[in-house]
Scaffold this motif. Structure first.
Motif, mmCIF file in Angstrom:
data_model
loop_
_atom_site.group_PDB
_atom_site.id
_atom_site.type_symbol
_atom_site.label_atom_id
_atom_site.label_comp_id
_atom_site.label_asym_id
_atom_site.label_seq_id
_atom_site.Cartn_x
_atom_site.Cartn_y
_atom_site.Cartn_z
ATOM 1 N N GLN A 136 29.763 48.461 43.173
ATOM 2 C CA GLN A 136 29.871 46.872 43.059
ATOM 3 C C GLN A 136 30.912 46.266 42.223
ATOM 4 O O GLN A 136 32.167 45.821 42.168
ATOM 5 C CB GLN A 136 28.364 45.618 43.324
ATOM 6 C CG GLN A 136 27.642 46.054 43.958
ATOM 7 C CD GLN A 136 26.657 45.595 43.567
ATOM 8 O OE1 GLN A 136 26.587 43.867 43.438
ATOM 9 N NE2 GLN A 136 25.297 45.300 44.912
ATOM 10 N N GLY A 137 30.543 46.348 40.428
ATOM 11 C CA GLY A 137 31.538 46.836 39.570
ATOM 12 C C GLY A 137 32.856 46.969 39.783
ATOM 13 O O GLY A 137 34.247 46.192 39.136
ATOM 14 N N LEU A 138 33.582 48.373 40.404
ATOM 15 C CA LEU A 138 34.347 48.988 40.838
ATOM 16 C C LEU A 138 34.937 48.091 41.783
ATOM 17 O O LEU A 138 36.329 47.719 41.734
ATOM 18 C CB LEU A 138 34.400 50.216 40.903
ATOM 19 C CG LEU A 138 33.994 51.265 40.212
ATOM 20 C CD1 LEU A 138 34.122 52.840 40.547
ATOM 21 C CD2 LEU A 138 34.809 51.344 38.735
ATOM 22 N N MET A 139 34.380 47.705 42.733
ATOM 23 C CA MET A 139 35.018 46.993 43.839
ATOM 24 C C MET A 139 36.339 44.950 42.996
ATOM 25 O O MET A 139 36.002 44.864 43.483
ATOM 26 C CB MET A 139 34.095 46.114 44.852
ATOM 27 C CG MET A 139 33.392 47.492 46.043
ATOM 28 S SD MET A 139 32.163 46.140 46.199
ATOM 29 C CE MET A 139 31.906 47.707 48.185
ATOM 30 N N ARG A 140 34.714 44.845 42.187
ATOM 31 C CA ARG A 140 35.016 43.884 41.622
ATOM 32 C C ARG A 140 36.305 43.617 40.239
ATOM 33 O O ARG A 140 36.974 43.301 40.665
ATOM 34 C CB ARG A 140 33.519 42.906 40.573
ATOM 35 C CG ARG A 140 33.319 41.974 41.355
ATOM 36 C CD ARG A 140 32.195 40.922 40.129
ATOM 37 N NE ARG A 140 31.293 41.736 39.344
ATOM 38 C CZ ARG A 140 30.097 42.620 39.171
ATOM 39 N NH1 ARG A 140 30.034 42.589 40.600
ATOM 40 N NH2 ARG A 140 30.196 43.150 38.477
ATOM 41 N N ALA A 141 37.023 45.049 40.191
ATOM 42 C CA ALA A 141 37.351 45.455 38.921
ATOM 43 C C ALA A 141 38.795 45.477 40.116
ATOM 44 O O ALA A 141 40.251 45.651 38.777
ATOM 45 C CB ALA A 141 37.697 46.731 38.220
ATOM 46 N N ILE A 142 39.198 45.124 41.207
ATOM 47 C CA ILE A 142 40.766 44.840 41.869
ATOM 48 C C ILE A 142 40.898 44.313 42.186
ATOM 49 O O ILE A 142 40.355 43.262 41.797
ATOM 50 C CB ILE A 142 40.465 45.302 43.003
ATOM 51 C CG1 ILE A 142 39.436 46.960 43.455
ATOM 52 C CG2 ILE A 142 41.211 45.966 43.839
ATOM 53 C CD1 ILE A 142 38.687 47.572 45.154
ATOM 54 N N PRO A 143 42.019 44.393 41.463
ATOM 55 C CA PRO A 143 43.470 43.360 40.963
ATOM 56 C C PRO A 143 43.280 42.116 42.115
ATOM 57 O O PRO A 143 43.395 42.893 43.603
ATOM 58 C CB PRO A 143 44.081 43.728 40.721
ATOM 59 C CG PRO A 143 44.170 44.758 40.347
ATOM 60 C CD PRO A 143 43.138 45.733 40.908
ATOM 61 N N LYS A 144 42.865 40.513 42.000
ATOM 62 C CA LYS A 144 43.093 40.146 43.244
ATOM 63 C C LYS A 144 44.321 38.716 42.494
ATOM 64 O O LYS A 144 44.481 38.577 41.845
ATOM 65 C CB LYS A 144 42.123 38.529 43.426
ATOM 66 C CG LYS A 144 40.700 39.949 43.677
ATOM 67 C CD LYS A 144 39.652 39.182 43.377
ATOM 68 C CE LYS A 144 38.034 39.958 43.339
ATOM 69 N NZ LYS A 144 38.497 41.065 42.408
ATOM 70 N N LEU A 145 45.270 39.031 43.948
ATOM 71 C CA LEU A 145 46.461 38.263 44.027
ATOM 72 C C LEU A 145 46.362 36.874 44.301
ATOM 73 O O LEU A 145 45.822 36.340 45.808
ATOM 74 C CB LEU A 145 47.227 39.248 44.530
ATOM 75 C CG LEU A 145 48.726 38.347 44.353
ATOM 76 C CD1 LEU A 145 48.614 38.636 43.042
ATOM 77 C CD2 LEU A 145 49.634 39.890 45.342
ATOM 78 N N THR A 146 46.054 36.491 44.537
ATOM 79 C CA THR A 146 45.930 34.373 44.887
ATOM 80 C C THR A 146 47.302 33.792 44.649
ATOM 81 O O THR A 146 48.263 34.259 43.811
ATOM 82 C CB THR A 146 44.817 33.387 44.036
ATOM 83 O OG1 THR A 146 45.325 33.524 42.340
ATOM 84 C CG2 THR A 146 43.673 33.887 44.003
ATOM 85 N N ALA A 147 47.403 32.096 45.042
ATOM 86 C CA ALA A 147 49.168 31.987 44.752
ATOM 87 C C ALA A 147 49.798 32.176 43.967
ATOM 88 O O ALA A 147 51.065 32.326 43.790
ATOM 89 C CB ALA A 147 48.856 30.787 45.271
ATOM 90 N N ASP A 148 48.457 31.674 43.100
ATOM 91 C CA ASP A 148 49.753 31.864 41.170
ATOM 92 C C ASP A 148 49.062 32.217 40.222
ATOM 93 O O ASP A 148 49.378 32.440 39.357
ATOM 94 C CB ASP A 148 49.961 30.258 41.011
ATOM 95 C CG ASP A 148 48.439 29.797 40.978
ATOM 96 O OD1 ASP A 148 48.394 28.511 40.487
ATOM 97 O OD2 ASP A 148 47.561 30.422 40.920
ATOM 98 N N GLU A 149 48.497 33.495 40.662
ATOM 99 C CA GLU A 149 48.066 34.936 39.581
ATOM 100 C C GLU A 149 47.402 35.755 40.010
ATOM 101 O O GLU A 149 46.818 35.882 41.219
ATOM 102 C CB GLU A 149 46.964 33.729 38.733
ATOM 103 C CG GLU A 149 45.897 33.284 39.408
ATOM 104 C CD GLU A 149 44.036 32.591 38.141
ATOM 105 O OE1 GLU A 149 44.572 32.624 37.075
ATOM 106 O OE2 GLU A 149 43.226 32.055 38.921
ATOM 107 N N VAL A 150 46.995 36.975 39.268
ATOM 108 C CA VAL A 150 45.889 37.609 39.420
ATOM 109 C C VAL A 150 44.765 38.215 38.924
ATOM 110 O O VAL A 150 45.276 37.264 37.637
ATOM 111 C CB VAL A 150 46.896 38.613 38.938
ATOM 112 C CG1 VAL A 150 46.267 40.551 39.475
ATOM 113 C CG2 VAL A 150 48.441 39.617 39.813
ATOM 114 N N THR A 151 43.811 38.414 39.376
ATOM 115 C CA THR A 151 42.610 37.949 38.832
ATOM 116 C C THR A 151 41.609 39.209 38.851
ATOM 117 O O THR A 151 41.615 39.914 39.126
ATOM 118 C CB THR A 151 41.554 37.002 38.991
ATOM 119 O OG1 THR A 151 41.390 37.370 40.581
ATOM 120 C CG2 THR A 151 41.369 35.655 38.864
ATOM 121 N N ILE A 152 41.614 40.253 37.485
ATOM 122 C CA ILE A 152 40.485 41.309 37.594
ATOM 123 C C ILE A 152 38.790 40.870 36.238
ATOM 124 O O ILE A 152 39.736 40.651 35.474
ATOM 125 C CB ILE A 152 41.471 42.474 36.304
ATOM 126 C CG1 ILE A 152 42.999 42.434 37.538
ATOM 127 C CG2 ILE A 152 40.456 43.768 36.309
ATOM 128 C CD1 ILE A 152 43.181 43.503 36.750
#
Ligand SMILES: Nc1ncnc2c1ncn2[C@@H]1O[C@H](COP(=O)(O)OP(=O)(O)OP(=O)(O)O)[C@@H](O)[C@H]1O
Ligand SMILES: [Mg+2]
Length: 331
Positions: free
Chosen positions: A256-272
């Protein structure tokens, strides 16, 4: 029911340790895994969790200070460690081959591509005529979509992606049943990476070999492989079908931690969302479950007792949360 595919790689309770001045580095601990013909199994985990060590152990290419301390490794039902040195030389490349981590730089800089491919045939198919070898070399380049003119190229005349394709062509030259690919595309940009992965899939569909695909890129492996094995601090903490890895429900807290660590691209930012803390020292491992110091679901038992392997559905997990009285059944 469909007949199951033959098992090409079978690991049974394999442990590998490096000798070091500070003590034994327990890089692989009690790993059991099967890879079937025609399938791609992904092996993921953070840096230093033992992925390459396991790959080297399978190939019987461990460094002098490393030893398989327990368990068995069988490829095509042959115990790899029961082979004589001569038999092993034949077995490697014919039955099992490996694309090494940072393989691009493994090409010999002063040899033309042609000679590097010829070398494989010269040592393993000494009776093949030069014209047959040339024909085969051309077929291999076509398979990885490289123009035949590059048989006469030197590595420095090729792009990173082309070099990596040639390394893959060499690994599959003798049509082995098992190909281990250790981070084969990590050094490449995402566009080249994507095209190589598509080709790997295509070639695998045509040639039907089994692939153990090692990467620390969870999303890439979940997309490419049919099953994903998750390694943490030397142990396989989860082995699940890839299709089940779209949501975090029913997975090991580390997965689950590895899944959450996949970078997520939203409209104006990348969250990891990284996993807090670091993997443990493999010389002095924590008591109980090695993941417990970082686990958000930790409870008393995790600190004192090693979890056993449990099955839920098509997944195998090493985590107290899945003990039979909670969710899973014993393996
Ligand atoms: N020659 C060596 N002597 C002692 N310890 C070693 C040696 N090589 C590797 N190790 C240790 O074994 C552990 C596993 O290393 P390994 O290279 O197998 O990890 P990995 O999962 O492939 O990591 P990465 O994703 O960075 O490639 C690490 O803790 C590493 O420090
Ligand atoms: Mg590695």
């Amino acid at each position: 029911m469909p007949t199951p595919s033959p098992v090409v790689l079978e690991l049974d309770n394999v442990s590998v340790a490096y000798e070091s001045r500070a003590g034994a580095v327990n890089a692989v601990r009690d790993v059991s895994l099967k890879v079937e013909k025609d399938s791609i199994v992904g092996l993921v985990g953070e840096s230093g969790c033992g992925k390459s060590t396991l790959a080297y152990a399978i190939m019987r290419l461990l460094k002098a200070n490393a030893h398989v301390t327990q368990g068995s490794i069988r490829v095509n039902n042959q115990d790899v460690y029961a082979l004589s040195a001569k038999e092993l030389r034949k077995f490697r490349w014919n039955e099992m081959s490996m694309v090494f981590q940072s393989a691009m730089s493994a090409l010999n800089p002063v040899m033309m591509v042609e000679d590097q491919i010829f070398d494989v045939f010269r040592s393993h198919r000494p009776n093949m005529s030069r014209s047959d070898v040339l024909k085969r070399a051309k077929e291999l380049l076509s398979l990885v979509r490289i123009d035949h003119k590059h048989l006469k190229s030197y590595p420095h005349e090729l792009s990173g992606g082309m070099k990596q394709r040639i390394v893959i062509a060499i690994a599959i030259a003798l049509e082995p049943s098992l190909v281990i690919m250790d981070e084969p595309t990590t050094a490449l940009d995402v566009v080249v990476q994507r095209s190589i992965l598509d080709q790997i899939k295509e070639i695998q569909r045509e040639k039907h070999f089994a692939i153990l695909f090692i990467s620390h890129d969870f999303s890439l492996v979940a997309e490419l492989a049919s099953r994903v094995a998750v390694m943490y601090a030397g142990r396989l903490v989860e082995n699940s079908p890839a299709y089940g890895l779209r949501n975090s429900e029913g997975h090991h807290p580390y997965t689950q931690g590895l899944m959450r660590a996949i970078p997520k691209l939203t409209a104006d930012e990348v969250t990891i969302d990284g996993i807090p803390g670091n993997p443990p020292d493999l010389i002095t491992l924590p008591n109980g479950c090695a993941y417990h110091p970082r686990c958000p679901f930790v409870f008393e038992l995790c600190e004192t007792t090693k979890p056993e392997r449990y099955r839920t559905g098509e997944s195998e997990l090493e985590c107290h949360l899945f003990a039979s009285e909670r969710r899973g059944s014993h393996v």
